[in-house]
Design a protein around this motif. Structure first.
Motif, short mmCIF file in Angstrom:
data_model
loop_
_atom_site.label_atom_id
_atom_site.label_comp_id
_atom_site.label_asym_id
_atom_site.label_seq_id
_atom_site.Cartn_x
_atom_site.Cartn_y
_atom_site.Cartn_z
N THR A 93 -3.79 -5.22 -0.40
CA THR A 93 -3.11 -6.03 -1.37
C THR A 93 -1.79 -5.48 -1.75
N ALA A 94 -2.14 -4.12 -2.43
CA ALA A 94 -0.79 -3.28 -2.96
C ALA A 94 0.01 -2.89 -1.92
N ALA A 95 -0.41 -2.75 -0.71
CA ALA A 95 0.56 -2.33 0.36
C ALA A 95 1.26 -3.53 0.90
N HIS A 115 6.57 -2.26 1.70
CA HIS A 115 6.50 -1.06 2.87
C HIS A 115 5.40 -0.98 3.64
N GLY A 116 4.45 -1.86 3.62
CA GLY A 116 3.42 -2.07 4.39
C GLY A 116 2.27 -0.83 4.31
N GLY A 117 1.81 -0.36 5.54
CA GLY A 117 1.08 0.85 5.36
C GLY A 117 1.80 2.08 4.94
N ALA A 118 3.14 2.26 4.79
CA ALA A 118 3.73 3.53 4.51
C ALA A 118 3.27 3.56 2.87
N PHE A 119 3.09 2.54 2.13
CA PHE A 119 2.86 2.72 0.75
C PHE A 119 1.43 3.50 0.46
N LEU A 120 0.73 3.49 1.51
CA LEU A 120 -0.47 4.61 1.20
C LEU A 120 -0.50 5.42 2.03
N ALA A 121 0.46 5.86 2.64
CA ALA A 121 0.55 7.22 3.25
C ALA A 121 1.81 8.00 2.72
#
Length: 530
Positions: A219-221, A226-232
């Motif tokens: 949900t945060a991503a 930023h999608g998946g980039a938020f978690l990378a």
């Protein structure tokens, strides 16, 4: 914010201030007035009490407000601060805590001066300690200004200015009247309040997502834009090679800087033995580790529940993410639950700032009085005059921190603390480690190690994008930017170690083998320790 928010939060602020001032007044009536009492609280605290006080001293506005804001805005890259702040304690536990407690009395300079010519070493170490302390204080002042601006429903420059001045005045009162004993009890109370508030918010965030951490992160991503980039890795520090070097620089500063922070080192002198100092750190690591794990949940929770745009809209640097999250978790603006939870979190954050600035101010005033004044004054002065000088120094340090806090009010508090850690790791850590572990270390090496790390670190900050040359800098209208990194640690930390080595190998001074042997035995066994 509504009038209810303001009234309730201000009442809670006032209650905490009243309690802490009561503690300070009580301690001031029951102290002996000696240097040992003022600087080290009589060395009467237990490992558990000191562990809570260390945690209270370390879990600052940078941790509670700044780190959660960075995670909410930049996701994975914000975790660097969490990892760095926590891993740093392993360096403290295994390399510093017991040895510093055995070798020194009140300050970092005591450890170094044990086997060197005192005057030049104390002046260098005292100057460095005051510089680090002032930089750390600025971060707390900025956090206080952001918090109260949110509470009052705007970003009025006047509101921020008076808040910073008020915090400065309170910290001077705490230190001048109560010394280390009052400061320690204030930090213990603050640690309990902060951990309680953080646990409550973490539980509420997890309940919102039914305990599903994967859902929270996704949900945060999704809401971040930023999608998946938020978690990378890479959202903040991976854009180009400059950003990547900045990442390495910041990591070095955070991991190595804690062992050189004057207000952390001074806490090891408040316990009776080196074993108690080690046990204090074990307590602190447990408390701090639990706290930082919860800030991860709060940071991603703010991104998932509020969204980065709402966080950035309140404060561009993200310093108000936690109070806004509390407002939403309690039921939203205008609700009784939201009002109460917001007010409690705001009051806890304000208590955090007050407790931390008291500890830092005490450490810096001790360096001024015990190191600088004691080295520069004429011989034959009254022994107790040093404590009076420390009280006066607290006023001077507070004034400088207030002025710089007003200037840096738009920067992220965790970022500002990163700069303080870089200076501590560049100037204080090399001379401390060389003094403890290098048999051939000399006075020239000690002085060069301090200035060889301190001067480049401060100079590189002045020439960096932090001060000028970018829209987010302190002086956006001018351009003195010649150093591309925002954190100088990657360059200044090796320079500090190199300067210490170079000063030693070029020195004509013959190392005193007897003093080194005495220091080694004392550091490892505690024989003869104060």
């Amino acid at each position: 914010m509504t009038g209810e928010h303001q009234t309730l939060a201000l009442l809670l602020f006032s209650a905490f201030v009243a309690v802490t001032l009561g503690i300070t007044t009580w301690v001031s009536r029951n102290r002996r007035g000696s240097a040992e009492e003022f600087y080290a609280g009589g060395r009467l605290f237990s490992p558990m009490e000191n562990g809570f006080a260390i945690a209270g001293d370390y879990m600052s506005a940078a941790s509670f407000l700044g780190v959660t804001g960075l995670i909410a805005l930049f996701g994975y890259d914000g975790l660097l601060y969490v990892v760095g702040f926590l891993v740093a304690w392993l360096v403290v536990l295994f390399l510093v805590a017991e040895l510093v407690r055995n070798c020194g009395r009140f300050t970092l300079a005591d450890v170094v001066a044990a086997r060197m010519r005192e005057r030049p070493v104390r002046i260098a170490a005292g100057t460095s300690s005051v510089t680090v302390s002032v930089l750390y204080l600025v971060a707390q002042m900025v956090g206080a200004g952001s918090l109260v601006a949110l509470l009052l429903g705007g970003t009025s420059d006047a509101a921020r200015a008076w808040t910073v001045i008020g915090v400065g005045a309170l910290m001077v009162i705490y230190v001048s009247l109560g010394g280390m004993r009052a400061t320690t009890w204030i930090q213990i109370v603050k640690a309990v309040l902060l951990l309680g508030g953080t646990i409550a918010l973490t539980v509420l965030v997890l309940m919102r997502f039914h305990g599903d951490l994967n859902r929270l992160l996704l949900t945060a991503a999704e809401r971040s834009g930023h999608g998946g980039a938020f978690l990378a890795p890479g959202l903040k520090y991976g854009g180009d090679w400059t950003a990547r070097f900045d990442f390495i620089s910041l990591g070095l500063a955070l991991v190595l800087g804690t062992a050189g922070l004057p207000h952390i080192l001074s806490r090891f002198y408040t316990v009776p033995t080196a074993r108690a100092a080690r046990r204090s750190v074990v307590w602190a690591v447990g408390l701090i580790g639990g706290f930082y794990l919860m800030t991860i949940v709060l940071g991603f929770g703010a991104a998932a529940i509020l969204g980065p745009d709402a966080v950035r809209g309140s404060n561009a640097a993200g310093n108000t993410a936690v109070p806004l999250l509390a407002l939403d978790l309690g039921g939203g603006a205008g609700s009784t639950g939201g009002t109460v939870l917001f007010a409690i979190v705001a009051a806890v954050a304000f208590a955090t700032i007050l407790a931390v600035v008291a500890g830092i101010t005490l450490a810096s005033s001790a360096s001024v009085a015990h190191d600088l004044y004691a080295s520069l004054r004429r011989r034959g002065g009254k022994p107790r005059s040093e404590v009076a000088v420390a009280r006066i120094a607290a006023v001077g340090v507070g004034a400088v921190a207030i002025a710089l806090g007003l200037l840096a009010r738009d920067l992220n508090v965790a970022f500002l603390v990163g700069l303080a850690f870089a200076v501590a790791a560049s100037a204080n850590l090399p001379v401390l480690l060389y003094s403890l572990f290098w048999r051939g270390f000399t006075t020239r090496g000690a002085v060069w190690a301090v200035y060889g790390g301190l001067v480049p670190a401060v100079l590189l900050v002045v020439l960096s994008p932090v001060v000028s040359g970018s829209p987010d800098s302190l002086f956006p209208g001018i351009d003195l930017q010649y150093f591309p990194l925002q954190n100088p640690g990657l360059v200044s930390i090796p320079l500090g170690f190199l300067a210490g080595w170079l000063g030693t190998v070029t020195s004509a001074e013959i190392p005193d083998e007897v003093k080194h042997a005495e220091t080694e035995v004392r550091s490892l066994t505690g024989a003869g320790a104060a």
